[in-house]
Scaffold this active site. Structure first.
Site: not given
Ligand code: ZN
Length: 342
Positions: A95-96, A169, A212, A249, A271
Site C-alpha cells: 500500500d501507500h 493513513e 482515508h 482509496h 482499498n
Molecule cells: Zn491513496
C-alpha cells in the site's frame, strides 16, 4: 491456490473490468488478519488482494525491530505458504509508499523479488504502490516512470496516485487545502508518460473526493463522475486500449451507489482497511465486555484461562473480519467470481 502469478493477476484485473466488479484490497498487519482475508475470500468464492502498508510492515516485524520491509516479507511468506489451502487466487500488494520511504520499503521488496526470480522462484509481491500524490505531478510521474521501467522486467504491477486523498493513513495527514479531485488533464499526463512503456502495467488511484478513515455520510462529497471524465479524455486522446484500471482509496462509509458508480467507470480495486479494522476489534471488545471477570484477575480470583487465552478472542476477531471481507466482496459485486472455478 498458490498466490496469483503475473498472468493470473492480469486475468483477474481484466475480468473485473469486463464484468464490472472490483477486488477488495484489504490491509493486513499480522498472520491472523491475513488468515481472516483468506477465509473471507474463500467463503465468498472470490479472488482478492492482500496488502501491507509501511506501518503494517513495521508492526509485523515486531516493536523492537520496526523494519517495514522485513515485516512485509514476513507476511508475504506466510501468505505464500498458506494460500495453497484456499480454493481462490490471492495477489499480494503493498500500500501507500511515499517517495521518502521508497528506499526502506518498496525498493528492498522489489530487490527481494528480483533475487527470487533469479533463483527461479515466484515473485514475493505482485504489485507495489508508489504514492507521489503529495508531489508536483511532474515529480510524481518522473519517479513512477523510473519504477515502472524496473517493475516491468520482473512482471510487477505499479500503482500510482494523482490528486490527494483527505484524512489520515499511517500518520500521513492530507492538508485541508489538498486537492481532493483529480483532473482529466492530470490523468492525460499519466497516460502520456506511462503508456509508452512496453510490457508494463499500472493501476491508477485517481482521487474523486476520497477521504482515508471513516467519515459520516455527507461530510465529504464524492464525485465518481470525475473518473468518467478522466476515462473519456484518455480514450479520446489515446484510444480504447488506454482506458485506466482504477483504484478506489479512502472509500470507508461510501454508499453502495457511489461504489457501483465508481466500478462502472473502471474501478477494479478498492482499498479496505478502516472497516475491517473495526470488524476485527469489535469482536474482541464484545468478548472482553462479556467475559470481564474471566479475562481479568479480580478480587483475588484467578480469572478464566480459556477467556484470556489470546487464541480465544483472536479466533473471534478473525471470524468477524472474515465476515466483513465477505460483505466487501459482495458490495463490490465479486461474490462467486473466482477464476479458479472458471
Ligand atoms: Zn491513496
Amino acid at each position: 491456490m498458490p498466490v496469483a502469478d503475473y498472468t493470473t493477476y492480469c486475468k483477474m484485473l481484466d475480468r473485473a473490468r469486463e464484468n464490472r466488479f472490483a477486488y477488495p484490497a484489504i490491509n493486513v498487519t499480522s498472520l491472523t488478519t491475513a488468515n481472516a482475508v483468506l477465509k473471507g475470500l474463500a467463503e465468498s468464492r472470490s479472488d482478492g488482494i492482500i496488502q501491507v502498508s509501511t506501518g503494517g510492515g513495521a508492526f509485523a516485524s515486531g516493536s523492537s525491530v520496526k523494519d517495514m520491509a522485513l515485516g512485509a516479507i514476513s507476511i508475504a511468506e506466510h501468505v505464500h505458504r498458506v494460500a495453497d489451502r484456499y480454493p481462490v487466487y490471492v495477489a499480494l500488494h503493498t500500500d501507500h509508499c511515499q517517495a521518502d520511504k521508497l528506499d526502506r520499503f518498496v525498493l528492498p521488496l522489489v530487490a527481494e523479488t528480483e533475487r527470487r526470480r533469479a533463483a527461479g522462484l515466484p515473485n514475493l509481491f505482485n504489485s507495489h504502490m508508489f504514492d507521489g500524490s503529495a508531489l508536483p505531478l511532474k515529480e510524481n510521474l518522473d519517479i513512477a516512470v523510473t519504477l515502472l521501467e524496473r517493475f516491468r522486467k520482473s512482471e510487477l504491477i505499479l500503482e500510482i496516485e494523482t490528486g490527494v486523498v483527505g484524512g489520515e493513513e499511517d500518520g500521513i495527514k492530507a492538508e485541508a487545502s489538498a486537492k481532493l479531485y483529480t483532473t482529466p488533464e492530470d490523468t492525460l499526463e499519466v497516460a502520456r508518460r506511462l503508456n509508452g512503456i512496453e510490457d508494463a502495467r499500472y493501476l491508477l488511484a485517481a482521487t474523486f473526493g476520497n477521504v482515508h478513515g471513516v467519515y459520516k455520510p455527507g461530510h465529504v462529497k464524492l464525485k465518481p463522475s470525475i473518473l468518467n471524465d478522466c476515462q473519456e479524455a484518455v480514450v479520446r486522446a489515446y484510444g480504447e486500449q488506454a482506458r485506466f484500471d482504477l483504484v478506489f482509496h479512502g472509500g470507508s462509509g461510501s454508499s453502495p451507489s457511489e461504489i457501483s458508480e465508481a466500478i462502472c467507470y473502471g474501478v477494479v480495486k478498492m482499498n479496505i482497511d478502516t472497516d475491517t479494522q473495526y470488524a476485527f476489534t469489535r469482536a474482541i471488545v464484545h468478548h472482553m465486555l462479556k467475559n470481564y471477570d474471566g479475562v481479568l484477575k479480580l478480587n483475588g480470583e484467578v480469572g478464566n484461562k480459556q477467556a484470556y487465552d489470546p487464541r480465544t478472542y483472536l479466533a473471534l476477531a478473525e471470524a468477524s473480519m472474515a465476515e466483513r471481507v465477505k460483505k466487501a466482496v459482495a458490495d463490490l459485486g465479486g461474490t462467486g467470481s473466482t477464476l479458479f472455478a472458471a
